[in-house]
Write an enzyme that holds these catalytic residues in place. Structure first.
Site, short mmCIF file in Angstrom:
data_model
loop_
_atom_site.label_atom_id
_atom_site.label_comp_id
_atom_site.label_asym_id
_atom_site.label_seq_id
_atom_site.Cartn_x
_atom_site.Cartn_y
_atom_site.Cartn_z
N THR A 168 0.80 -1.22 0.00
CA THR A 168 0.00 0.00 0.00
C THR A 168 0.84 1.27 0.00
OG1 THR A 168 -1.47 1.32 1.42
CG2 THR A 168 -0.20 -0.38 2.52
N GLU A 185 0.27 3.59 1.83
CA GLU A 185 0.39 4.02 3.24
C GLU A 185 1.80 3.78 3.76
OE1 GLU A 185 -2.03 5.45 5.54
OE2 GLU A 185 -2.87 5.95 3.60
N TYR A 208 -1.73 0.40 10.93
CA TYR A 208 -1.99 -0.32 9.67
C TYR A 208 -0.74 -0.32 8.80
CZ TYR A 208 -3.70 -0.87 4.82
OH TYR A 208 -3.88 -1.26 3.52
N LYS A 235 1.64 -3.37 7.49
CA LYS A 235 1.83 -3.62 6.05
C LYS A 235 3.31 -3.56 5.66
CE LYS A 235 -2.27 -4.26 3.98
NZ LYS A 235 -2.59 -5.28 2.97
P1 NAP Z 1 -11.67 -4.55 1.91
O1 NAP Z 1 -12.80 -4.21 0.99
O2 NAP Z 1 -11.66 -3.99 3.28
O3 NAP Z 1 -11.59 -6.14 2.00
C1 NAP Z 1 -10.78 -6.79 2.94
C2 NAP Z 1 -10.97 -8.28 2.81
O4 NAP Z 1 -10.13 -8.94 3.77
C3 NAP Z 1 -12.40 -8.76 3.09
O5 NAP Z 1 -12.70 -9.80 2.20
C4 NAP Z 1 -12.30 -9.31 4.52
O6 NAP Z 1 -13.25 -10.30 4.82
C5 NAP Z 1 -10.91 -9.92 4.47
N1 NAP Z 1 -10.34 -10.17 5.79
C6 NAP Z 1 -10.17 -9.29 6.80
N2 NAP Z 1 -9.61 -9.89 7.86
C7 NAP Z 1 -9.41 -11.20 7.51
C8 NAP Z 1 -8.89 -12.34 8.18
N3 NAP Z 1 -8.45 -12.27 9.43
N4 NAP Z 1 -8.84 -13.52 7.52
C9 NAP Z 1 -9.31 -13.62 6.24
N5 NAP Z 1 -9.84 -12.57 5.57
C10 NAP Z 1 -9.89 -11.38 6.19
O7 NAP Z 1 -10.27 -4.14 1.24
P2 NAP Z 1 -9.94 -3.76 -0.28
O8 NAP Z 1 -10.15 -2.30 -0.46
O9 NAP Z 1 -10.57 -4.72 -1.19
O10 NAP Z 1 -8.36 -3.96 -0.28
C11 NAP Z 1 -7.77 -5.23 -0.57
C12 NAP Z 1 -6.36 -5.27 -0.03
O11 NAP Z 1 -5.59 -4.23 -0.61
C13 NAP Z 1 -6.24 -5.08 1.48
O12 NAP Z 1 -5.16 -5.88 1.92
C14 NAP Z 1 -5.89 -3.61 1.64
O13 NAP Z 1 -5.17 -3.41 2.84
C15 NAP Z 1 -5.03 -3.40 0.41
N6 NAP Z 1 -5.01 -2.06 -0.17
C16 NAP Z 1 -6.18 -1.44 -0.48
C17 NAP Z 1 -6.15 -0.20 -1.10
C18 NAP Z 1 -7.42 0.51 -1.51
O14 NAP Z 1 -7.35 1.72 -1.79
N7 NAP Z 1 -8.55 -0.18 -1.59
C19 NAP Z 1 -4.91 0.38 -1.42
C20 NAP Z 1 -3.74 -0.31 -1.10
C21 NAP Z 1 -3.80 -1.54 -0.49
P3 NAP Z 1 -14.69 -9.96 5.46
O15 NAP Z 1 -15.57 -9.56 4.32
O16 NAP Z 1 -15.06 -11.24 6.11
O17 NAP Z 1 -14.47 -8.83 6.43
O1 F7E Z 2 -9.02 8.20 4.07
C1 F7E Z 2 -9.31 11.68 5.21
C2 F7E Z 2 -8.46 10.74 6.05
O2 F7E Z 2 -10.17 6.18 5.00
C3 F7E Z 2 -8.44 9.03 3.10
C4 F7E Z 2 -7.42 2.06 2.56
O3 F7E Z 2 -7.96 1.40 1.45
O4 F7E Z 2 -6.20 3.59 1.16
C5 F7E Z 2 -7.17 3.52 2.19
O5 F7E Z 2 -6.73 4.22 3.35
C6 F7E Z 2 -8.13 10.40 3.69
C7 F7E Z 2 -7.39 10.35 5.03
O6 F7E Z 2 -8.48 5.96 3.12
C8 F7E Z 2 -12.67 11.49 6.52
O7 F7E Z 2 -7.93 11.41 7.20
C9 F7E Z 2 -11.27 13.05 5.93
O8 F7E Z 2 -6.35 11.30 5.06
O9 F7E Z 2 -10.66 6.90 2.63
P1 F7E Z 2 -9.68 6.77 3.72
P2 F7E Z 2 -6.95 5.78 3.57
O10 F7E Z 2 -6.75 6.07 4.99
O11 F7E Z 2 -6.14 6.55 2.58
C10 F7E Z 2 -4.91 3.03 1.49
C11 F7E Z 2 -4.02 3.15 0.28
C12 F7E Z 2 -4.99 1.67 2.05
O12 F7E Z 2 -4.07 0.88 1.92
C13 F7E Z 2 -6.12 1.39 3.00
O13 F7E Z 2 -6.37 -0.01 3.07
O14 F7E Z 2 -9.35 11.06 3.94
N1 F7E Z 2 -10.67 11.85 5.71
N2 F7E Z 2 -12.49 12.84 6.43
C14 F7E Z 2 -11.51 10.88 6.06
N3 F7E Z 2 -11.38 9.52 6.01
C15 F7E Z 2 -12.44 8.77 6.41
N4 F7E Z 2 -12.37 7.43 6.34
N5 F7E Z 2 -13.59 9.36 6.89
C16 F7E Z 2 -13.76 10.72 6.98
O15 F7E Z 2 -14.80 11.21 7.39
#
Ligand code: NAP
Ligand code: F7E
Length: 373
Positions: free
Chosen positions: A138, A140, A162, A166
């Protein structure tokens, strides 16, 4: 001593996806089924047996689900031994940054040690040369950023529980690659969103609120840091890249991003514009408000409840390497298109929820009056 590498590409196409019920898991499943893979997914026991993002795939041939949990090494070993996948996509994680401050130990167990459990299971089962592994790393990891934009050589500075978890996942993947010649790769993905995004991530929270406010179901939207900047792409485009990374000649790590950056405020302005509401921003910091230009009503306010103990505020990715080496196009879906896709979907969803609620109310009334039995 440099070890000899011998990465097999077999004709079997069997993918195991952890996190299959999540946003990315659902899109990746569709993508791999289209490509002729047998897709196996890991699901967790839940009191609700409904998985909305993959419900349309359940029961299809070539789509299989297995119970396991990344916090339970025996179950991880069990499912990998049973499926003997040719590709593993480790997407499972406690993926919410803010929640990681509330549940740091659980986040570390799943997001850090969970990765090790998968790598070690593959090694112990003797699958190191037949199974390729993708790890969902990520942006992050860049956290309190040390340069902009960020590329594969930018130093990491994780800035949440987090991100720290990661970071372990990232390094243990590289370690197993070097130590055991495993085809294990990190995709360093910047934020990617969609109509399937979890409702508490900021983009989806905004598009859902814009739709609800437009349809008179909500008065106001409360957000945290409006000035935070993200490089937002479309999840459907990003899962293609996960696959491309595993089809590469050699295992490597890639930044996946659009190369464009926007603030949370800009995202909200555009989302409301898409439902026909023009916002004007007044005030600063916790006193900033988004006001409907047409009515003068305050629709967006800041709530410090959504501030994070440490926030990552300047993510901006450089996808040059992915474009050059994988042939991936980072701007298949533009920022403007992404916001529109999400808003249009939520407008329909809110209207449909409302119609379903009306049917329920009518039915209750009919039952009460004895009209239907
Ligand atoms: P998401 O919608 O939150 O999905 C997370 C998945 O992980 C769900 O299927 C969840 O299952 C499963 N999970 C959580 N804890 C688990 C455990 N202990 N054992 C088995 N499965 C578990 O996340 P996403 O946005 O699709 O992201 C996919 C991956 O990419 C994650 O690893 C995230 O950290 C990473 N990532 C996401 C982003 C982004 O912007 N979306 C960016 C960079 C990296 P349940 O449905 O049962 O909760
Ligand atoms: O926040 C700001 C908050 O929760 C984005 C995950 O998929 O992407 C995701 O993490 C920004 C942050 O995503 C609210 O402070 C303002 O600066 O949508 P977010 P995230 O934290 O960037 C990364 C790449 C991952 O890997 C993660 O799994 O938005 N923000 N106001 C807020 N954020 C939330 N959630 N809610 C608010 O009301």
């Amino acid at each position: 001593m440099q070890k000899q590498t011998n990465y097999n590409m077999t004709t079997r196409k069997v993918a195991l996806i952890t996190g299959i019920t999540g946003q990315d898991g659902s899109y990746l499943s569709e993508f791999l089924l289209e490509k002729g893979y047998d897709v196996h997914g890991v699901i967790r026991r839940s009191s609700v047996d409904f998985r909305p993002r993959i419900a349309h795939l359940e029961g299809k041939p070539h789509f299989h689900l297995h119970y396991a949990d990344l916090s339970d090494s025996m179950s991880v070993l069990g499912v990998i031994g049973l499926v003997r996948p040719t590709e593993i996509y480790n997407l499972a994680a406690q993926s919410h940054v803010q929640v990681s401050f509330d549940s740091p130990e659980y986040t570390a167990d799943v997001d850090a040690v969970g990765v090790l459990r998968i790598l070690e299971a593959v090694r112990q089962l003797g699958l190191t040369s037949s199974c390729r592994i993708y790890q969902a790393s990520t942006s992050e990891l860049y956290g309190k950023v040390e340069e902009v934009p960020q590329n594969e050589n930018t130093p990491f500075h994780p800035y949440s529980p987090y991100a720290v978890a990661k970071q372990y996942g990232y390094w243990i993947v590289k370690e197993y690659r070097d130590a055991y010649n495993m085809f294990a790769c990190n995709g360093i993905l910047f934020n990617h969103e969609s109509e399937r995004r979890g409702e508490t991530f900021v983009t989806r929270k905004i598009t859902l609120a814009a739709a609800r406010i437009k349809q008179g179901k909500q008065d106001k939207l409360y957000l945290g840091n409006l000035s935070s900047r993200r490089d937002w792409g479309y999840a459907k485009d990003y899962v293609q890249c996960m696959w491309l990374i595993l089809q590469n000649e050699k295992p490597d790590d890639f930044v996946i991003a659009t190369g464009k950056q926007h603030t949370v405020r800009e995202f909200a302005t555009l989302a409301f514009h898409n439902v026909g509401i023009e916002l004007e921003w007044q005030g600063e910091g916790a006193d900033e408000k988004g006001i409907d230009k047409a009515t003068g009503k305050t629709l967006v306010e800041v709530s410090p409840d959504f501030y994070r103990p440490t926030d990552v505020v300047n993510l901006w990715g450089d996808p040059t390497k992915a474009r050059a080496e994988l042939g991936w196009n980072p701007t298949q879906t533009t920022f403007e298109e992404l916001v529109k896709i999400m808003v249009d979907s939520d407008m329909k969803k809110v209207a449909a929820d409302d119609a379903a609620a009306r049917v329920r109310v009518n039915l209750e009334e009919y039952l009460e009056k004895g009209i239907v039995k």
